[in-house]
Design a protein around this motif. Structure first.
Motif, PDB file in Angstrom:
ATOM      1  N   GLU A 107       0.828  -1.208   0.000  1.00 63.86           N
ATOM      2  CA  GLU A 107       0.000   0.000   0.000  1.00 63.86           C
ATOM      3  C   GLU A 107       0.863   1.260   0.000  1.00 63.86           C
ATOM      4  O   GLU A 107       0.511   2.252  -0.640  1.00 63.86           O
ATOM      5  N   ARG A 108       1.973   1.212   0.707  1.00 59.10           N
ATOM      6  CA  ARG A 108       2.860   2.376   0.722  1.00 59.10           C
ATOM      7  C   ARG A 108       3.441   2.624  -0.663  1.00 59.10           C
ATOM      8  O   ARG A 108       3.521   3.774  -1.121  1.00 59.10           O
ATOM      9  N   LEU A 109       3.844   1.572  -1.365  1.00 62.82           N
ATOM     10  CA  LEU A 109       4.384   1.735  -2.717  1.00 62.82           C
ATOM     11  C   LEU A 109       3.310   2.215  -3.690  1.00 62.82           C
ATOM     12  O   LEU A 109       3.579   3.011  -4.590  1.00 62.82           O
ATOM     13  N   LEU A 110       2.100   1.733  -3.488  1.00 63.51           N
ATOM     14  CA  LEU A 110       0.993   2.098  -4.387  1.00 63.51           C
ATOM     15  C   LEU A 110       0.359   3.422  -4.001  1.00 63.51           C
ATOM     16  O   LEU A 110      -0.490   3.953  -4.725  1.00 63.51           O
ATOM     17  N   ASP A 111       0.768   3.970  -2.838  1.00 65.77           N
ATOM     18  CA  ASP A 111       0.213   5.210  -2.302  1.00 65.77           C
ATOM     19  C   ASP A 111      -1.300   5.099  -2.110  1.00 65.77           C
ATOM     20  O   ASP A 111      -2.078   5.946  -2.547  1.00 65.77           O
ATOM     21  N   VAL A 112      -1.676   4.007  -1.439  1.00 67.26           N
ATOM     22  CA  VAL A 112      -3.084   3.721  -1.161  1.00 67.26           C
ATOM     23  C   VAL A 112      -3.240   3.516   0.333  1.00 67.26           C
ATOM     24  O   VAL A 112      -2.356   2.977   0.993  1.00 67.26           O
ATOM     25  N   GLU A 113      -4.371   3.961   0.872  1.00 68.27           N
ATOM     26  CA  GLU A 113      -4.671   3.748   2.281  1.00 68.27           C
ATOM     27  C   GLU A 113      -6.026   3.078   2.413  1.00 68.27           C
ATOM     28  O   GLU A 113      -6.993   3.470   1.759  1.00 68.27           O
TER      29      GLU A 113
END
Length: 390
Positions: A107-113
């Motif tokens: 999620e951090r790499l994809l910039d998703v929360e």
């Protein structure tokens, strides 16, 4: 008279010589024993080569690798959603917790929360995974030291927690439920009320195990002052979780480095014990079970409404980059270092498992102890071989 004296003298000399020969023949430089690789106290296929002087350990060398399954390399030829199926099996007693740090790194790499509701449910399942893991630890530790009844209690009450994990995820042992951006499904009807009942039973279990084991005189003799690991030594060997807090070091990633879950919004306590022995590590874990059950209740009471998945592509292709996320898993700090080159799966994956570091201290802590204490120390360090042999 002289002849009689001479014969007695010769007989005495011969007897002394015979004793000397016997003593010389049985005198050894020590004994080497193998504990494992298949032994109940090794929690899997772990071999410990111990050199003894009578009943005392001179040196001990842990040898792992008998069940190496290559999780990291297998993950590099899987897509991101497929990786959770593999990493479920690392610490097989706390499988959902294995999924969380990997998902958070992706999620951090994809910039998703993940949406708030998903974060609260994720936290509840994370702590339930801790409870299922540590309840079995409590029963198993007592069993290895001779207390069979506690093991039955552990298996009995762990089932209540597994029932609830299965009810929401569909998987009893390997949920494969966490997703990049949220969770696979929402909670089923009636699950919250049933889970609260299960958490009350967990706290009853802690009271029972305290009465049955913690205050037991034999258990105290087998654990108090045995396998002492000072705080600085624990830190130097990279110990984490209850093994570190049992040495008086107040460090918990849920409080000190929260990420992707809601521990910072809950009211709970981190327990430490200053003695650093087998009993300390046992005591800290029993308190963790209680605190985890309280956290699950708080998650269910504060559960927000809303979606359980963020908007993510149907086919997940993570942008190029690298990320490391560690969480406070049941056995200690578990971290995933993910390197992406923009493909459907990780280019490289490195897993920092808690058990691997926790076992590294064995060569230090087993030196000078007696053979029966080896089992006490192995039980108190509490490791899972799948968490070592990646």
């Amino acid at each position: 008279m002289t002849a009689v004296t001479d014969r007695e003298q010769l007989r005495y000399i011969a007897a002394q010589a015979a004793d000397a020969r016997i003593n010389f023949e049985i005198e050894t430089e020590g004994m080497t024993i193998n504990l494992g690789p298949q032994h109940p106290a090794t929690h899997g296929t772990l071999r410990i080569v111990a050199k003894l002087d009578a009943e005392q350990v001179i040196t001990a060398e842990p040898i792992a690798g008998y069940m190496h399954r290559g999780y990291e390399k297998l993950s590099e030829v899987r897509t991101y959603p497929q990786v959770t199926t593999l990493i479920n099996r690392i610490d097989w007693l706390g499988s959902f917790a294995n999924e969380v740090p990997f998902i958070l790194a992706a999620e951090r790499l994809l910039d998703v929360e993940a949406p708030p509701r998903a974060q609260w449910i994720r936290t509840a399942l994370f702590e339930m995974s801790r409870i299922a893991n540590l309840v079995l630890f409590a029963g198993d530790t007592a069993l290895q030291l001779g207390g069979q009844t506690a093991a039955f209690y552990g298996f009995r009450d762990r089932e209540y927690v597994l029932n609830q994990i299965e009810a929401v995820t569909g998987g009893r042992f390997h949920p494969n439920f966490d997703r990049i951006g949220g969770l696979k499904d929402d909670l089923p009807k009636g699950w919250i009320a049933d889970t609260k009942v299960a958490m009350a039973k967990v706290r009853d279990f802690c009271d029972e195990i305290d009465a049955l084991v913690t205050g037991n005189e034999i258990f105290q003799l087998r654990t108090r002052g045995i396998g002492v690991i000072p705080g600085d030594v624990a830190q130097s060997y990279g110990l984490s979780g209850a093994n570190l807090r049992g040495s008086g070091v107040d460090w918990d990633l849920r409080r000190d480095a929260p990420h992707g879950m809601v521990h910072d919004q809950l009211d709970w306590k981190v327990y430490t014990h200053p003695d650093g022995d087998c009993f300390s590590r046992w005591w800290v874990r029993i308190q963790e079970i209680r605190e985890a059950s309280i956290m699950v209740d708080q998650c269910l009471d504060g559960l927000p409404s809303g979606p359980i998945m963020a908007k993510v592509p149907r086919i997940i292709k993570v942008p190029a980059g690298e990320a490391y996320v560690a969480t406070e898993n049941p056995l200690g700090a578990m971290g995933y270092y993910v390197v992406s080159k923009g493909d459907l799966g990780p280019f490289r994956l490195k897993i920092r498992s808690a058990s691997f570091n926790n076992v590294s201290v064995l060569s230090w802590v087993l030196r000078g102890v007696y053979v029966p204490d080896i089992v006490s120390i192995l039980s108190s360090l509490y490791f899972i071989l799948g968490d070592i042999d990646r």
